[in-house]
Design a protein around this motif. Structure first.
Motif, PDB file in Angstrom:
ATOM      1  N   ASP A  75      10.114 -19.129 -10.026  1.00  0.00           N
ATOM      2  CA  ASP A  75      10.502 -17.718 -10.076  1.00  0.00           C
ATOM      3  C   ASP A  75       9.307 -16.779  -9.962  1.00  0.00           C
ATOM      4  N   LEU A  76       8.115 -17.238 -10.378  1.00  0.00           N
ATOM      5  CA  LEU A  76       6.933 -16.378 -10.279  1.00  0.00           C
ATOM      6  C   LEU A  76       6.313 -16.387  -8.891  1.00  0.00           C
ATOM      7  N   ARG A  77       6.624 -17.404  -8.121  1.00  0.00           N
ATOM      8  CA  ARG A  77       5.936 -17.547  -6.838  1.00  0.00           C
ATOM      9  C   ARG A  77       6.227 -16.391  -5.889  1.00  0.00           C
ATOM     10  N   ASN A  78       7.467 -15.970  -5.796  1.00  0.00           N
ATOM     11  CA  ASN A  78       7.811 -14.904  -4.841  1.00  0.00           C
ATOM     12  C   ASN A  78       7.203 -13.556  -5.210  1.00  0.00           C
ATOM     13  N   PRO A  79       7.365 -13.052  -6.460  1.00  0.00           N
ATOM     14  CA  PRO A  79       6.719 -11.758  -6.768  1.00  0.00           C
ATOM     15  C   PRO A  79       5.204 -11.813  -6.681  1.00  0.00           C
ATOM     16  N   LEU A  80       4.616 -12.950  -7.037  1.00  0.00           N
ATOM     17  CA  LEU A  80       3.166 -13.058  -6.933  1.00  0.00           C
ATOM     18  C   LEU A  80       2.734 -13.052  -5.474  1.00  0.00           C
ATOM     19  N   GLY A  81       3.525 -13.675  -4.615  1.00  0.00           N
ATOM     20  CA  GLY A  81       3.216 -13.650  -3.187  1.00  0.00           C
ATOM     21  C   GLY A  81       3.239 -12.229  -2.641  1.00  0.00           C
ATOM     22  N   ALA A  82       4.186 -11.405  -3.121  1.00  0.00           N
ATOM     23  CA  ALA A  82       4.240 -10.007  -2.670  1.00  0.00           C
ATOM     24  C   ALA A  82       2.995  -9.236  -3.112  1.00  0.00           C
ATOM     25  N   ILE A  83       2.538  -9.486  -4.348  1.00  0.00           N
ATOM     26  CA  ILE A  83       1.322  -8.823  -4.839  1.00  0.00           C
ATOM     27  C   ILE A  83       0.115  -9.232  -3.992  1.00  0.00           C
ATOM     28  N   HIS A  84       0.012 -10.509  -3.703  1.00  0.00           N
ATOM     29  CA  HIS A  84      -1.131 -11.000  -2.931  1.00  0.00           C
ATOM     30  C   HIS A  84      -1.131 -10.420  -1.521  1.00  0.00           C
ATOM     31  N   MET A  85       0.015 -10.384  -0.882  1.00  0.00           N
ATOM     32  CA  MET A  85       0.097  -9.832   0.481  1.00  0.00           C
ATOM     33  C   MET A  85      -0.212  -8.342   0.493  1.00  0.00           C
ATOM     34  N   SER A  86       0.271  -7.599  -0.509  1.00  0.00           N
ATOM     35  CA  SER A  86       0.008  -6.155  -0.564  1.00  0.00           C
ATOM     36  C   SER A  86      -1.480  -5.880  -0.770  1.00  0.00           C
ATOM     37  N   ALA A  87      -2.116  -6.688  -1.643  1.00  0.00           N
ATOM     38  CA  ALA A  87      -3.544  -6.492  -1.874  1.00  0.00           C
ATOM     39  C   ALA A  87      -4.344  -6.821  -0.630  1.00  0.00           C
ATOM     40  N   ALA A  88      -3.942  -7.865   0.085  1.00  0.00           N
ATOM     41  CA  ALA A  88      -4.644  -8.220   1.318  1.00  0.00           C
ATOM     42  C   ALA A  88      -4.477  -7.135   2.373  1.00  0.00           C
ATOM     43  N   LEU A  89      -3.269  -6.566   2.444  1.00  0.00           N
ATOM     44  CA  LEU A  89      -3.031  -5.505   3.425  1.00  0.00           C
ATOM     45  C   LEU A  89      -3.872  -4.272   3.114  1.00  0.00           C
ATOM     46  N   LEU A  90      -3.938  -3.870   1.847  1.00  0.00           N
ATOM     47  CA  LEU A  90      -4.765  -2.729   1.476  1.00  0.00           C
ATOM     48  C   LEU A  90      -6.245  -3.003   1.744  1.00  0.00           C
ATOM     49  N   HIS A  91      -6.646  -4.257   1.527  1.00  0.00           N
ATOM     50  CA  HIS A  91      -8.053  -4.596   1.742  1.00  0.00           C
ATOM     51  C   HIS A  91      -8.436  -4.472   3.213  1.00  0.00           C
ATOM     52  N   ARG A  92      -7.489  -4.838   4.099  1.00  0.00           N
ATOM     53  CA  ARG A  92      -7.823  -4.794   5.531  1.00  0.00           C
ATOM     54  C   ARG A  92      -7.610  -3.409   6.151  1.00  0.00           C
ATOM     55  N   LYS A  93      -6.562  -2.699   5.762  1.00  0.00           N
ATOM     56  CA  LYS A  93      -6.202  -1.460   6.465  1.00  0.00           C
ATOM     57  C   LYS A  93      -6.189  -0.224   5.569  1.00  0.00           C
ATOM     58  N   GLY A  94      -6.607  -0.360   4.352  1.00  0.00           N
ATOM     59  CA  GLY A  94      -6.532   0.786   3.459  1.00  0.00           C
ATOM     60  C   GLY A  94      -7.703   1.728   3.571  1.00  0.00           C
ATOM     61  N   ALA A  95      -8.715   1.337   4.306  1.00  0.00           N
ATOM     62  CA  ALA A  95      -9.909   2.177   4.453  1.00  0.00           C
ATOM     63  C   ALA A  95     -10.470   2.582   3.093  1.00  0.00           C
ATOM     64  N   LEU A  96     -10.428   1.615   2.188  1.00  0.00           N
ATOM     65  CA  LEU A  96     -10.917   1.897   0.840  1.00  0.00           C
ATOM     66  C   LEU A  96     -12.400   1.572   0.752  1.00  0.00           C
ATOM     67  N   GLU A  97     -13.087   2.306  -0.101  1.00  0.00           N
ATOM     68  CA  GLU A  97     -14.517   2.089  -0.273  1.00  0.00           C
ATOM     69  C   GLU A  97     -14.873   2.131  -1.756  1.00  0.00           C
TER      70      GLU A  97
END
Length: 471
Positions: free
Chosen positions: A254-276
């Protein structure tokens, strides 16, 4: 045995006597010398006593009548050597008490009834008997039996009363020495004369054998009770383990799916969020932590599969262990830039395995070597393909070594070394357990050794996986 009553009827014996009605018997206390003389009578006067059991002196209240002239009858004569041999031949096993009491009544013709009583709480319970009436009490609280059991000495008395049948003129009792429960072995006679020294000696020998039989039966019951308790405890423990394993599997799934969403969102922000700056660092920590949590959940799921009997799925295909090992080493070098990791491959590294699962094995073993090895000593990974039938993987690290008591259960679930708090450790302690299950799923084995400041984990893999593909 407690409360059980065994009875038998003694065959009728001749009661003829030649005693003169006008003669007055002489009575005296029996001392240790009289016991010795009794034994000498059956050996032709010889004083050698190696073939007979040694017996201490009788207490003061044991009396013996000295027959005069031809007064002794066949009934009062006791074949001491034969009687001892007969009693000692009764093995202290189950149902031996009745045979023992019957043997005593047969070797001492003067004995008409025998009773064995063992103390339970405030009374003595009858556990075996020969020659008693059907109405004899099952337990008594006083009398000759209580005196013998309480004093621990041999006693004789006239008109002994219960539990002997009516008409019993003389009784004798021997204590159950060295027995877990106090008790007494009683013998009664309807004859005019009390039991002589030879008969009392045989009574004491029979009491000793009865004590051994009772103790052996008690120990056997206690042992069986302990085994049954252990079986129940093991069954309860296994049921609890299976319940916990099932819960872990459900939670991990049951934890695998919500954790996967968190990991994908963090990866997306890291690549395209233009964060510094701090924002980029925070997102990177979030992504790294989510990845680590994902690996822990995957370990939990693998663990529950093996514990619930499903096993870890193995899907073999042609693979090269050279490529598997180098991929793992490159990834761990990037994460542990301060550690030296060496790799050497010789021989043929090809085989038919599940490359994803073996990558998991190699990653677990090398990570464990990095976490617990000496940072000043390089971790060495060796792939040995010289054998045509199997391939060997050696993972070596330096350090103080693993204690023998830890090494013996190193591959058990949740196993931790004594230094887990002082060294870097990640995960739940399932990595080595899962690695062993994967290797065994391929038909191989994994082992560890630690000596001379070096710990070596060796994986033995057959060239072709013997496991069938699992969906």
């Amino acid at each position: 045995m407690r409360g059980a009553r065994e009875r038998a009827t003694i065959p009728a014996r001749a009661r003829a006597r030649k005693a003169s009605p006008t003669s007055t018997p002489r009575v005296r206390n029996v001392r240790g010398a009289d016991w010795q003389g009794a034994a000498e009578r059956v050996t032709g006067g010889s004083r050698r006593t190696a073939a007979r059991p040694r017996c201490p002196a009788m207490p003061e209240d044991v009396v013996r009548r000295e027959p005069e002239g031809d007064e002794a009858s066949e009934r009062t004569r006791v074949p001491l050597a034969g009687g001892l041999e007969r009693l000692l031949a009764v093995e202290p096993e189950e149902h031996a008490l009745r045979r023992l009491l019957g043997a005593l009544a047969e070797v001492v013709p003067a004995i008409d009834s025998v009773a064995l009583l063992v103390r339970e709480a405030d009374r003595l319970e009858l556990v075996a008997a020969v020659g008693l009436d059907e109405g004899a009490p099952a337990a008594i609280a006083a009398g000759l039996a209580a005196e013998v059991a309480d004093s621990g000495t041999l006693r004789t008395t006239g008109r002994p009363g219960s539990p002997f049948p009516p008409g019993t003129r003389h009784g004798a009792g021997a204590p159950l020495l060295a027995c877990a429960a106090p008790g007494a072995l009683l013998a009664g006679t309807r004859g005019e004369e009390p039991l002589d020294a030879d008969a009392l000696l045989l009574l004491r020998v029979a009491a000793e054998r009865a004590a051994r039989t009772i103790d052996r039966a008690r120990f056997a019951r206690a042992q069986e009770d302990a085994r049954e308790t252990l079986r129940r405890a093991e069954g309860d423990l296994e049921n609890r383990r299976r319940t916990v394993d099932f819960i872990l599997g459900v939670v991990g799934h049951d934890l695998r799916n919500p954790l996967g969403a968190i990991h994908m969102s963090a990866a997306l922000l890291h690549r395209k969020g233009a964060l510094e700056g701090w924002q980029a660092r925070a997102i990177e920590r979030m992504r790294s932590s989510a990845g680590r949590m994902g690996r822990i959940i995957q370990d939990l799921l693998s663990y529950t599969r093996t514990r619930l009997g499903n096993g870890i799925p193995i899907n073999p295909c042609p693979a090269s262990f050279d490529a598997i090992a180098r991929k793992v080493v490159d990834e761990l070098r990037a994460v542990n830039s301060d550690r030296a990791i060496e790799i050497a491959v010789h021989g043929d590294p090809a085989g038919e395995w599940d490359p994803d699962r073996l990558e998991q094995v190699a990653s677990n073993l090398v990570s464990n070597a990095i976490d617990h090895g000496d940072p000043a000593v390089p971790v060495r990974v060796e792939v040995d393909g010289d054998d045509a039938e199997r391939l060997l993987l050696h993972v070596r690290n330096g350090g103080p070594g693993i204690p023998a008591e830890v090494l013996s259960h190193l591959f058990e679930p949740f196993a931790r070394g004594p230094d887990e708090k002082s060294r870097k450790a990640s995960g739940l302690g399932l990595g080595l357990y899962i690695s062993r299950q994967i290797v065994r799923g391929h038909g191989g084995e994994v082992e560890a050794s630690s000596h001379d400041g070096e710990t070596i984990v060796t994986v033995h893999l057959p060239r072709r996986c013997v496991a069938r593909p699992t969906a």
